[in-house]
Design a protein around this motif. Structure first.
Motif, short mmCIF file in Angstrom:
data_model
loop_
_atom_site.label_atom_id
_atom_site.label_comp_id
_atom_site.label_asym_id
_atom_site.label_seq_id
_atom_site.Cartn_x
_atom_site.Cartn_y
_atom_site.Cartn_z
N LEU A 12 17.63 55.63 34.42
CA LEU A 12 17.27 55.77 35.37
C LEU A 12 15.88 56.27 35.86
O LEU A 12 15.38 55.99 37.08
N ILE A 52 23.30 52.94 33.83
CA ILE A 52 23.87 53.00 35.16
C ILE A 52 25.11 53.10 35.69
O ILE A 52 25.43 54.08 35.49
N PRO A 96 28.40 55.34 33.39
CA PRO A 96 29.93 56.83 34.04
C PRO A 96 31.06 56.20 33.55
O PRO A 96 31.71 57.24 33.35
N LEU A 142 20.06 56.36 42.20
CA LEU A 142 20.18 55.82 40.99
C LEU A 142 21.27 56.95 39.94
O LEU A 142 22.13 56.57 39.81
N LEU A 157 23.33 59.12 41.98
CA LEU A 157 24.73 58.98 42.88
C LEU A 157 25.23 58.06 42.11
O LEU A 157 26.36 57.96 42.36
N ALA A 158 24.32 57.11 42.38
CA ALA A 158 25.43 55.84 42.08
C ALA A 158 25.98 55.79 40.81
O ALA A 158 26.81 55.42 40.55
N GLN A 159 26.02 56.26 39.45
CA GLN A 159 26.25 56.66 39.27
C GLN A 159 27.27 57.59 38.90
O GLN A 159 28.86 57.59 38.30
N GLY A 165 25.97 50.39 44.20
CA GLY A 165 26.73 51.76 43.41
C GLY A 165 28.18 50.71 43.77
O GLY A 165 29.43 51.07 42.93
#
Lengths: 546, 221, 100
Positions: free
Chosen positions: A181, A215, A219, B29, B31-33, C73
């Motif tokens: 990040l 990133i 997760p 970024l 929040l994308a995670q 995302g």
């Protein structure tokens, strides 16, 4: 080549720099300076490399003889598991990004620090917490699931410290996410005036692509490990076949991260090689845009191929076919890089400094590693090679032959920048040669062993495999020596190494325009302004310097 | 970031704009995670719902739809108050800022208390996965007990992860309130409020998906 | 980019929209639409999420870079869904392996 102009040491070595502005332990442990954090990472990953190396040594020693005379089966399982967990989560993933990336990205983009210095320090602490948890798991009896934590080894049938090991990988994952990040924000928002995207060093592009994977991929493994941990606590859970749960779903989730994670490990190495090859060929890199975009292509396509790890694990054949096809696609951007590096060498004024030797090693070994990967990506051959030493050899050619070579290459290249001092060049070249020879002796026989059908992860094997296994273990000891020597001369050079000066390699790039070591805020005067393209090397130019 | 409270721009940024843009990008970024983190659970959900539709309907019908709906309303209102808190900070309304932050905190806590009651009911009825799990459905006699247990595993992990994020959000709100009471925010410094707002809204979005996917399966039976 | 101040009236309208959508998803759950029940539920949830992202989270007024990362995302999540599901959809297509 030019010789370094003889100047008094005091002129080349700045009196005050990032490493000596303060001396207390707290000034290191509470620093927000990206360069000091990089050093903290360097020390910690080196420690973990030694621990992981110890387990590798135990594995190789056990495999010296066909019978299990050194370790029993359970201990052997723990040895290769701990080797894998520590090398992957605590050495390979943080190695180049957290050490070289941390140190160099702000310098390369002409910034004073990364965008979020405190988060950077926090991610080192996360790494250390994860490391402590991992060591606790180790001390309390180890783990024997394999580094992949496959269910139901890690759930229904787990007898070892799975919970702790899984927690360690979970926390280490967040350290990796935060590093990524920080890099992306820094690269987007903190570039010096004039430093357009296509003037960025390819090292920065490679780290940008790496950070995207960190990133977007990490997760998923984090949540998957949470699911495994919960299953350990409740005794029942998501992947439990007795409830109708599907252990293969774990593999999907695991490899969604862990296949791209291979690119987290190799892309930064490719970034290093791009810098070094062009510097020691004294030539602008061939096909800059292609190398830059191939990094992004690897990052993106790398997410679409994970199913090739699961051809023989009851995954649908039809899904397997799609994954197999896509896996072949990843070879394209990787090959683009290799061809471009080779084309850069063409008609270059090549010199053979230690970093360049490692870069040559990287290109050759990575190519072997990559091409043998195609045998594993093809479903028909994979059924034969799956879970044999062929896979082990392939993986180590990419990870050790590629990434560890890349890491050593980068450390040798930027060591004078990081410390302001030089290491003994001849000894460094000898060590590079030892690493290359030792590596090939260790892992090439394993391709043959795998082809002959020796399965991995057993502490005993059939008599006829012994000759090749002895070769492999002998090679490993040469490799170990090759890794040990740099450790010695690097420490030596800290105290007695000749002063390097700001730009010992006559390299291009902003990081070479400041002193070695750099001051705390990287550049003495105001921010640098970039007016030329990246890698503006010219063979004539290099001659006129001397 | 800044060491001295008076200086708005941290040492390594050129100007306030660069600093703010970096902070916003960094938050996105993150929040994308977060999308991927929760997304992994949704992927597991998708696979098992496809495999065991009967058990999913049975488990879902057994959840308390009234409490679930009330909680949805509570969270939506809290998102509104959070947005208003950001607006108050941007326009320099100090009292409004504290009030809206407090309101958001109260609503968030309400959500958590209601959730706790729901968990407690599940615990009493032996619907928590593990050795003592038992489940019988009158509407869905064919639902396999093991499969329903998978549903409850996911229910607890998904809502649990969501609740954990709410707790962290509540902590951030308390931190913001103490800063707001000291007058630390204003039209030129509201980044912390805005970014916490992003986080809070994101947690709300997760619930927007959790509510229909967990509580509203086959309610027409 | 983040300097854009959205007036409260917009927030209230968005909240109204969210409430209506919530009632809608609730009502639709009690109507038997067969396989379309989950489709409708997810569609409404996506609309609600869009409202929140665009207005509460200011993305409508943000730079293109923000759009790229927000969309990225969600897109990556779709990769996960669309690459995991084919395995489960096609597992039964194969003829069972005959033991020898």
């Amino acid at each position: 080549m030019s010789t370094v102009a003889i100047a008094p040491e005091s002129a080349l070595m700045p009196k005050r720099h990032y490493a000596n502005v303060r001396h207390s332990v707290a000034s290191w442990l509470l620093t927000t300076d990206h360069k000091r954090i990089a050093i903290l990472y360097l020390v910690s990953i080196t420690l973990f490399f030694a621990v992981g190396g110890f387990f590798a040594m135990m594995v190789r020693l056990e495999l010296l003889t066909p019978k299990g005379d050194l370790l029993d089966g359970d201990t052997y399982n723990k040895m290769f598991t701990l080797h894998g967990i520590i090398m992957i989560f605590f050495f390979l993933i943080p190695s180049i990004p957290a050490v070289l990336g941390n140190f160099l990205i702000p310098l390369m983009v002409g910034a004073k620090d990364l965008a979020f210095p405190k988060i950077n320090l926090f991610s080192w602490y996360l790494y250390i917490i994860a490391g402590v948890v991992a060591v606790t798991a180790l001390v309390k009896g180890g783990v024997d699931t394999g580094w992949t934590f496959y269910t139901p080894y890690s759930s229904t049938y787990a007898k070892t410290e799975v919970f702790l090991a899984v927690s360690a990988a979970f926390v280490a994952g967040f350290s990796s996410i935060l590093t990524g990040l920080n890099f992306i924000v820094t690269i987007h928002k903190m570039r010096a005036p004039g430093l357009t995207w296509f003037r960025l060093p390819l090292f920065v592009w490679a780290h940008y692509a790496t950070s995207l994977i960190q990133i977007l991929g990490t997760p998923i493994i984090a949540i998957t490990l949470v699911l495994v941990a919960v299953e350990r606590i409740w005794g029942k859970g998501i992947f439990d076949p007795s409830l109708g749960g599907d252990p293969v779903l774990f593999q999907h989730m695991f490899w969604f991260y862990s296949h791209p994670a291979v690119y987290i490990m190799i892309l930064p190495g490719m970034g290093v090689i791009s810098e070094v090859i062009t510097c020691f060929s004294r030539k602008r890199i061939f096909g800059y845009e292609f190398i830059a975009f191939s990094s992004l292509a690897i990052a993106i396509v790398g997410f679409l191929v994970w199913g090739h790890h699961m051809f023989v694990s009851t995954q649908s054949t039809y899904a397997g076919m799609v994954f197999s096809f896509l896996s072949f696609l990843v070879a394209v951007p990787s090959a683009i890089k290799v061809f471009n590096w080779t084309a850069t060498l063409y008609k270059g004024e090549i010199t053979f400094e230690a970093p360049m030797l490692y870069a040559f090693g990287f290109i050759g070994l990575f190519t072997i590693g990559g091409l043998t990967g195609l045998f594993l990506a093809a479903m028909a051959t994979d059924i034969h090679f799956h879970d044999t030493y062929f896979v082990v050899a392939h993986f180590h050619y990419v990870m050790v032959g590629g990434m560890v070579m890349g890491f050593l290459c980068g450390i040798h290249y930027w060591w004078p920048k990081m410390t302001g001092r030089m290491y003994p060049p001849l000894l460094a070249s000898i060590a590079a040669a030892l690493v290359f020879v030792g590596f090939n002796c260790t892992f090439f026989p394993q391709f043959v062993l795998g082809y002959l059908g020796m399965p991995r992860r057993y502490h005993e094997y059939a008599q006829e495999f012994q000759v090749l296994n002895v070769m492999s273990t002998a090679g490993a000891s040469i490799l170990g020596l090759g890794y040990f020597i740099p450790g010695v001369y690097f420490i030596w050079s800290l105290f007695w190494g000749p002063v390097a000066g700001p730009n010992p390699w006559h390299a291009k790039g902003l990081e070479w325009q400041t002193t070695s070591p750099p001051p705390t805020f990287n550049f003495e005067e105001d921010r640098p302004i970039v007016v030329e393209e990246a890698y503006a090397y010219s063979i004539e130019g290099a001659e006129s310097v001397s | 970031m800044s060491h001295s409270s008076d200086s708005l721009v941290a040492h390594h940024f050129e100007d306030i704009e660069q600093q703010n843009e970096s902070a916003v990008l960094g938050m996105w970024l993150f929040l994308a995670q977060e999308i991927m983190f929760f997304g992994g659970l949704f992927a597991v959900y998708l696979v098992y719902r496809y495999k065991y539709p009967e058990a999913w309907a049975a488990g879902s019908t057994d959840l308390d739809i009234v409490l679930g709906t009330v909680n949805t309303v509570v969270l939506l209102v809290s998102s509104l108050t959070m947005a208003m808190a950001v607006w108050s900070a941007q326009t320099g309304r100090q009292k409004g800022l504290v009030r809206y932050l407090l309101a958001t905190l109260v609503l968030g806590s309400t959500f958590l208390v209601i959730k706790a009651f729901e968990y407690y009911a599940k615990f009493v009825h032996h619907h928590v996965p593990g050795a003592s799990f038992s489940f019988h459905s009158e509407h869905f006699p064919n639902a396999d007990e093991g499969h329903v247990q998978l549903f409850y595993c996911l229910y607890f992990i998904m809502t649990g992860m969501h609740a954990l994020h709410m707790v962290i959000g509540a902590g951030l709100l308390i931190w913001l309130i103490t800063l707001a009471l000291k007058g630390k925010f204003g039209p030129d410094r509201f980044m912390k409020v805005e970014l916490t707002g992003f986080y809070w809204h994101f947690v709300d979005i997760v619930w927007v998906f959790l509510f229909p996917l967990l509580y509203l399966i086959n309610r027409h039976h | 980019m983040s300097q854009h101040v959205v007036p409260p009236s917009v927030y209230v309208k968005v909240f109204g929209g969210l409430t209506i959508l919530m009632i809608l998803t609730w009502v639709m759950a009690f109507v038997n639409l067969g396989v379309f029940n989950p489709v409708v539920a997810v569609t409404i949830a996506i609309l609600k999420a869009l409202l929140i992202v665009l207005f509460f989270m200011n993305v409508k007024y943000s730079s293109r870079l923000t759009w790229v990362f927000v969309a990225g995302g969600f897109f990556w999540l779709l990769i996960l869904f669309f690459m995991v599901m084919p395995d489960y959809l096609s597992r039964d297509w194969q003829a069972p392996v005959q033991p020898w």
